[in-house]
Write an enzyme that holds these catalytic residues in place. Structure first.
Site, PDB file in Angstrom:
ATOM      1  N   SER A 175      55.158  29.162  40.952  1.00  0.00           N
ATOM      2  CA  SER A 175      55.647  29.960  39.723  1.00  0.00           C
ATOM      3  C   SER A 175      56.622  29.004  38.862  1.00  0.00           C
ATOM      4  O   SER A 175      57.073  27.768  39.336  1.00  0.00           O
ATOM      5  CB  SER A 175      56.044  31.288  40.161  1.00  0.00           C
ATOM      6  OG  SER A 175      57.263  31.033  40.962  1.00  0.00           O
ATOM      7  N   GLU A 209      54.466  26.843  24.644  1.00  0.00           N
ATOM      8  CA  GLU A 209      53.185  27.721  24.334  1.00  0.00           C
ATOM      9  C   GLU A 209      53.616  29.176  24.680  1.00  0.00           C
ATOM     10  O   GLU A 209      54.725  29.412  25.425  1.00  0.00           O
ATOM     11  CB  GLU A 209      52.037  27.315  25.304  1.00  0.00           C
ATOM     12  CG  GLU A 209      52.513  27.021  26.771  1.00  0.00           C
ATOM     13  CD  GLU A 209      51.372  26.125  27.766  1.00  0.00           C
ATOM     14  OE1 GLU A 209      51.109  25.061  27.106  1.00  0.00           O
ATOM     15  OE2 GLU A 209      50.806  26.758  28.481  1.00  0.00           O
ATOM     16  N   LYS A 229      53.916  32.737  26.829  1.00  0.00           N
ATOM     17  CA  LYS A 229      53.745  33.131  28.348  1.00  0.00           C
ATOM     18  C   LYS A 229      53.250  34.467  28.102  1.00  0.00           C
ATOM     19  O   LYS A 229      53.644  35.488  27.608  1.00  0.00           O
ATOM     20  CB  LYS A 229      55.126  33.076  28.890  1.00  0.00           C
ATOM     21  CG  LYS A 229      55.081  33.430  30.284  1.00  0.00           C
ATOM     22  CD  LYS A 229      56.588  33.514  30.883  1.00  0.00           C
ATOM     23  CE  LYS A 229      56.541  33.830  32.273  1.00  0.00           C
ATOM     24  NZ  LYS A 229      55.894  34.989  32.820  1.00  0.00           N
ATOM     25  N   ASP A 288      51.562  37.900  29.666  1.00  0.00           N
ATOM     26  CA  ASP A 288      52.179  38.860  30.545  1.00  0.00           C
ATOM     27  C   ASP A 288      50.812  39.623  31.224  1.00  0.00           C
ATOM     28  O   ASP A 288      50.523  40.739  30.580  1.00  0.00           O
ATOM     29  CB  ASP A 288      53.062  39.631  29.752  1.00  0.00           C
ATOM     30  CG  ASP A 288      53.790  40.629  30.880  1.00  0.00           C
ATOM     31  OD1 ASP A 288      53.526  40.394  32.049  1.00  0.00           O
ATOM     32  OD2 ASP A 288      54.094  41.492  30.654  1.00  0.00           O
ATOM     33  N   GLU A 340      45.662  33.422  32.369  1.00  0.00           N
ATOM     34  CA  GLU A 340      46.068  34.815  32.695  1.00  0.00           C
ATOM     35  C   GLU A 340      45.086  35.830  32.125  1.00  0.00           C
ATOM     36  O   GLU A 340      44.501  35.541  31.176  1.00  0.00           O
ATOM     37  CB  GLU A 340      47.052  34.800  31.798  1.00  0.00           C
ATOM     38  CG  GLU A 340      48.281  35.810  32.293  1.00  0.00           C
ATOM     39  CD  GLU A 340      49.465  35.558  33.469  1.00  0.00           C
ATOM     40  OE1 GLU A 340      49.131  34.292  33.828  1.00  0.00           O
ATOM     41  OE2 GLU A 340      50.123  35.891  33.696  1.00  0.00           O
ATOM     42  N   TYR A 354      45.532  28.081  30.573  1.00  0.00           N
ATOM     43  CA  TYR A 354      46.703  27.163  30.234  1.00  0.00           C
ATOM     44  C   TYR A 354      47.035  26.083  31.321  1.00  0.00           C
ATOM     45  O   TYR A 354      47.918  25.352  30.974  1.00  0.00           O
ATOM     46  CB  TYR A 354      48.083  28.037  29.895  1.00  0.00           C
ATOM     47  CG  TYR A 354      48.187  29.089  31.006  1.00  0.00           C
ATOM     48  CD1 TYR A 354      48.516  28.607  32.573  1.00  0.00           C
ATOM     49  CD2 TYR A 354      48.228  30.498  30.984  1.00  0.00           C
ATOM     50  CE1 TYR A 354      48.891  29.384  33.556  1.00  0.00           C
ATOM     51  CE2 TYR A 354      48.458  31.378  31.752  1.00  0.00           C
ATOM     52  CZ  TYR A 354      48.769  30.844  33.085  1.00  0.00           C
ATOM     53  OH  TYR A 354      48.872  31.919  34.247  1.00  0.00           O
ATOM     54  N   LYS A 374      62.214  33.596  28.905  1.00  0.00           N
ATOM     55  CA  LYS A 374      61.904  34.963  28.748  1.00  0.00           C
ATOM     56  C   LYS A 374      62.404  35.671  27.596  1.00  0.00           C
ATOM     57  O   LYS A 374      63.633  35.433  27.439  1.00  0.00           O
ATOM     58  CB  LYS A 374      62.368  35.701  30.257  1.00  0.00           C
ATOM     59  CG  LYS A 374      61.613  35.091  31.421  1.00  0.00           C
ATOM     60  CD  LYS A 374      60.282  35.926  31.673  1.00  0.00           C
ATOM     61  CE  LYS A 374      60.603  36.980  32.725  1.00  0.00           C
ATOM     62  NZ  LYS A 374      59.451  37.818  33.378  1.00  0.00           N
ATOM     63  N   CYS A 431      64.380  74.088  41.361  1.00  0.00           N
ATOM     64  CA  CYS A 431      63.440  73.935  40.229  1.00  0.00           C
ATOM     65  C   CYS A 431      63.754  74.603  39.127  1.00  0.00           C
ATOM     66  O   CYS A 431      64.212  75.851  39.207  1.00  0.00           O
ATOM     67  CB  CYS A 431      61.989  74.535  40.684  1.00  0.00           C
ATOM     68  SG  CYS A 431      60.783  74.263  39.447  1.00  0.00           S
ATOM     69  N   CYS A 474      61.561  77.591  38.421  1.00  0.00           N
ATOM     70  CA  CYS A 474      61.078  78.837  39.033  1.00  0.00           C
ATOM     71  C   CYS A 474      62.348  79.037  40.003  1.00  0.00           C
ATOM     72  O   CYS A 474      62.420  79.950  40.836  1.00  0.00           O
ATOM     73  CB  CYS A 474      59.987  78.736  40.090  1.00  0.00           C
ATOM     74  SG  CYS A 474      59.790  77.576  41.066  1.00  0.00           S
ATOM     75  N   CYS A 482      58.400  70.491  43.596  1.00  0.00           N
ATOM     76  CA  CYS A 482      58.789  72.004  43.620  1.00  0.00           C
ATOM     77  C   CYS A 482      57.536  72.510  44.332  1.00  0.00           C
ATOM     78  O   CYS A 482      56.440  72.278  44.248  1.00  0.00           O
ATOM     79  CB  CYS A 482      58.618  72.799  42.247  1.00  0.00           C
ATOM     80  SG  CYS A 482      58.553  74.300  42.644  1.00  0.00           S
ATOM     81  N   CYS A 496      55.440  79.031  40.378  1.00  0.00           N
ATOM     82  CA  CYS A 496      56.009  78.250  39.607  1.00  0.00           C
ATOM     83  C   CYS A 496      55.307  78.230  38.194  1.00  0.00           C
ATOM     84  O   CYS A 496      54.129  77.504  38.180  1.00  0.00           O
ATOM     85  CB  CYS A 496      56.276  76.979  40.178  1.00  0.00           C
ATOM     86  SG  CYS A 496      57.160  75.749  39.110  1.00  0.00           S
TER      87      CYS A 496
HETATM   88  S1  IVH Z   1      51.760  27.415  33.755  1.00  0.00           S
HETATM   89  C1  IVH Z   1      52.963  25.214  37.665  1.00  0.00           C
HETATM   90  N1  IVH Z   1      51.348  28.355  31.496  1.00  0.00           N
HETATM   91  O1  IVH Z   1      53.902  32.699  34.422  1.00  0.00           O
HETATM   92  C2  IVH Z   1      52.880  25.741  36.456  1.00  0.00           C
HETATM   93  N2  IVH Z   1      52.084  29.998  33.132  1.00  0.00           N
HETATM   94  O2  IVH Z   1      56.199  32.122  36.666  1.00  0.00           O
HETATM   95  C3  IVH Z   1      51.806  26.941  36.419  1.00  0.00           C
HETATM   96  N3  IVH Z   1      52.139  32.350  32.813  1.00  0.00           N
HETATM   97  O3  IVH Z   1      52.438  32.409  37.496  1.00  0.00           O
HETATM   98  C4  IVH Z   1      51.960  27.992  35.270  1.00  0.00           C
HETATM   99  N4  IVH Z   1      51.754  32.289  30.463  1.00  0.00           N
HETATM  100  O4  IVH Z   1      51.031  33.430  35.650  1.00  0.00           O
HETATM  101  C5  IVH Z   1      51.891  28.798  32.794  1.00  0.00           C
HETATM  102  N5  IVH Z   1      51.194  29.480  29.156  1.00  0.00           N
HETATM  103  C6  IVH Z   1      51.597  29.555  30.567  1.00  0.00           C
HETATM  104  C7  IVH Z   1      51.715  30.867  31.185  1.00  0.00           C
HETATM  105  C8  IVH Z   1      52.085  30.999  32.701  1.00  0.00           C
HETATM  106  C9  IVH Z   1      52.057  32.915  31.641  1.00  0.00           C
HETATM  107  C10 IVH Z   1      52.463  33.039  34.029  1.00  0.00           C
HETATM  108  C11 IVH Z   1      51.954  32.573  35.147  1.00  0.00           C
HETATM  109  C12 IVH Z   1      52.883  31.958  36.450  1.00  0.00           C
HETATM  110  C13 IVH Z   1      53.916  32.597  35.890  1.00  0.00           C
HETATM  111  C14 IVH Z   1      55.128  31.507  35.900  1.00  0.00           C
END
Ligand code: IVH
Length: 671
Positions: free
Chosen positions: A80, A111, A113, A115, A172, A224, A312, A406, A409, A424, A430
């Site tokens: 991560s 780029e 991120k 979700d 993702e 990505y 973030k 509750c 009731c 409850c 109720c």
């Molecule tokens: S790169 C070693 N790029 O965010 C690098 N991750 O904690 C690998 N995520 O587990 C990840 N968008 O699930 C990368 N443009 C992006 C991303 C991305 C979402 C997620 C991914 C990763 C977590 C990072």
């Protein structure tokens, strides 16, 4: 052209059209033409099963066979990223990279991120061979069958586009906002629990045991990160992803190469606002060193790369005064605490109520009435209270204590061990629970008493006309319309509607009486197995567990239901009024023991009956419908388009394959 060539040509064309539509958003043919080509390919594949291929565009429909996921080790661990939340952190990262590279020039790729749920895809010779979830980073679940149903993930890469022989690509899996909203709307109608955000919905979907369901949920995927021996260490991340786009993958258009911190910060500020217009959820920005050689030089800490970081976004947050905590009682008796606050603007809407979830959360927040509270609307639909500004607290403010009884009731609340919610337990007296049960009883899939709606139920309940589902059958038109006869017409309609429900088949009555965890399908299974309400009432947990598809939770719930004297009394009254308490003659006469002892797998697409109807037929004739093919399988009831993997397995194990017609002839034959 030979059939084989024609099949291959259609597949290549359909893969290309799929790419144009789902990845580029630029279809070049109409949906109709696309469907025509797809049907032609389906026909050819049925006719020439020897050319079956799991990566054919026809195979995205999924299957309803239950699968448990195989654990697969990741070839490269799935790490991560370190998180940052402010400008200073971004500057620190930039400086660390600069120092690490000892003055060498570098570029940072910024780029989105995404979700969602991270996934690792393996391609060999241009074909998708495996899809594995992140799991614990070292190994994950093999969800290949489910991932194959996602249209924007290529099953076959574009010919001659220069892809390496073997590589992994990570990205993702997401549920677009539109699909998410539609799904929750549907769930609301069916009175199922809503998904809190698209990430949970995507994750729940991808972990589903049935790929057919995954196919129906319309997931999307952005990729990505490329990995593999042939990807090498001398290229560039940005340029590699542009190539991957050529190969057929969906890559974000919003990536940008930055040279300075200011460029990075501009990018962050721009997308912090602009991301609201994206079709999928994002929760930040990812910054990566572009050169793979430089990435390698910077290396990794124990948990994450030194060459990348996640920034973030702040969830939108507002601060307002808490005036009161109220408590809602749901249909099942679950209590939800709600914060009532001074109205405040948050992410474009005015918010005055927010969820407090449960007693533990209230305690953790150390909430006092009059507190200034922070409210957030993250990816969630309902805003939530996330914190308290304690500097604004005055000594006269009283702490919030979770109720013990509750609010509807007065019954003392229960908390089941291991569960966060209070309940409850007074389910027979109720009001919201009673009204909820009556509403369920009259709903379309249950007794379908159209003329009655939730407001009418509420009204009759208030007026003391009904206290439970059985009372519905005692209502007289004169009771409803009252002395002045002003509502005579609608009163008559209601009484007629109630009367008509006496014809509703037993299967739906079992659903309508509202046994916890007994949904529509389970009710059918129970009705067909036990045939009468009396038999169901007397069933033991062991007997219930004998029914295919019934597990411990349901079995226990059925037994509990009939242990409650009030329920038994209501059932007796329903019987007296003429509600169907056993399978109809017709359903019974259709039953036989022709398939007794047989385990039957259903596969493919059918034209004469639906899959559920075939399941029901198998059960009516004493057979068992099972999920996967094994040496114990008696035969396969195969429609069109049975998957090639199953065909192969069946022929390997010598399991007989019956067509729809063969099967129907078999059960219709006189003994
Ligand atoms: S790169 C070693 N790029 O965010 C690098 N991750 O904690 C690998 N995520 O587990 C990840 N968008 O699930 C990368 N443009 C992006 C991303 C991305 C979402 C997620 C991914 C990763 C977590 C990072």
């Amino acid at each position: 052209m030979t059939p084989k060539e024609e099949i291959e040509q259609l597949r290549t064309q359909l893969h290309q059209h799929n790419y144009n539509y789902y990845v580029l958003n630029q279809p070049t043919i109409s949906d109709y033409e696309f469907d025509q080509m797809m049907h032609k390919l389906e026909d050819l594949e049925t006719f020439y099963p020897q050319y079956a291929d799991p990566n054919s565009p026809t195979q995205r429909v999924g299957s309803d066979i239950n699968q448990s996921f195989r654990q697969v080790p990741h070839k490269y661990p799935m790490l991560s990223l370190a998180n940052t939340y402010n400008e200073a952190d971004v500057r620190d990262f930039y400086e660390r990279v600069k120092n690490g590279l000892e003055g060498e020039e570098f570029e940072i790729v910024a780029e989105m991120k995404y979700d969602g749920l991270s996934i690792s895809l393996t391609y060999v010779d241009g074909k998708l061979t495996q899809a594995v979830t992140r799991g614990d980073g070292v190994q994950g679940d093999d969800v290949t069958a489910n991932v194959r149903t996602i249209n924007s993930i290529p099953l076959q890469l574009r010919p001659n586009s220069g892809y390496p022989h073997e590589f992994e690509i990570r990205g993702e899996i997401l549920m677009p906002w539109t699909s998410f909203e539609a799904l929750n709307k549907e769930r609301e109608l069916r009175e199922e629990q809503l998904f809190a955000n698209p990430r949970n919905a995507a994750s729940g979907t991808l972990k589903s045991q049935k790929s057919e369901l995954v196919a129906s949920r319309k997931l999307d995927a952005y990729l990505y990160y490329l990995l593999g021996d042939e990807i090498g260490n001398d290229g560039y991340h940005y340029e590699n992803l542009q190539k991957a786009k050529e190969w057929g993958f969906k890559i974000s258009d919003g990536m940008k190469k930055c040279k300075t911190v200011d460029e990075i910060l501009d990018y962050i500020n721009y997308w912090d606002k602009e991301r609201k217009n994206l079709p999928v959820a994002t929760d930040g920005i990812v910054l990566k060193v572009n050169s793979l050689r430089q990435q390698q030089h910077l290396g990794y800490t124990a948990k994450s790369p030194r060459w990348a970081i996640a920034y973030k976004f702040q969830a939108e947050r507002a601060c307002t005064r808490l005036n009161e905590v109220t408590y809602q009682v749901g249909r099942t008796g679950a209590i939800t605490p709600v914060a009532n606050m001074n109205p405040v603007k948050l992410a474009g809407t005015i918010v005055k109520r927010a969820s407090l979830h449960n007693a533990d959360i209230i305690q953790q927040l150390d909430l006092h009435i009059g507190d200034m509270v922070y409210v957030e609307k993250g990816g969630e639909i309902i805003p939530k209270v996330v914190g308290v500004d304690k500097t604004q607290r005055t000594p006269d403010m009283q702490p919030v204590h979770f109720i013990t009884h509750c609010p509807e009731c007065g019954a003392e609340l229960l908390r089941i061990e291991g569960e966060a919610a209070h309940y409850c337990p007074n389910d027979t007296a109720c009001p919201p629970q009673i009204k909820g049960r009556i509403e369920h009883f009259i709903s379309r899939k249950a007794m379908d008493i159209e003329s009655l709606g939730p407001e009418t139920v509420d009204d009759y309940y208030q007026r003391g006309l009904i206290h439970n589902i059985a009372d519905l059958y005692l209502i007289k038109a004169s009771d409803i319309s009252g002395a002045k006869n002003e509502r005579a017409k609608s009163a008559l309609k209601i009484v007629e509607g109630v009367k008509a429900s006496l014809q509703v088949p037993f299967e739906r009555v079992v659903f309508a009486i509202g046994i916890r965890f007994v949904g529509e399908t389970t009710a059918k299974l129970l009705a067909r197995h036990f045939k009468t309400m009396d038999a169901l009432k007397n069933a033991t947990v062991e007997q219930l567990l004998d029914v295919e598809g019934i597990g411990m939770v349901i079995a226990q719930s059925v037994v509990n239901y009939f242990q409650e004297p009030r329920n038994v009394e209501i059932i007796e009254r329903l019987k007296e009024y003429g509600v169907q308490m056993s399978l109809s003659e017709e359903a019974l006469s259709n039953q036989s023991t022709k398939l007794e002892g047989k385990s039957i797998v259903i596969s493919g697409v059918f034209s004469k009956h639906s899959r559920d109807e075939y399941k029901a037929l198998i059960e009516q004739h004493g057979g068992k419908n099972v999920g996967s093919i094994s040496a114990k399988t008696s035969f396969i009831l195969a429609g069109e388009n049975m998957g090639p993997a199953k065909l192969e397995k069946a022929s390997k194990l010598g399991v007989q394959i019956l067509s729809e017609d063969d099967f129907l002839a078999m059960i219709e034959n006189e003994d």
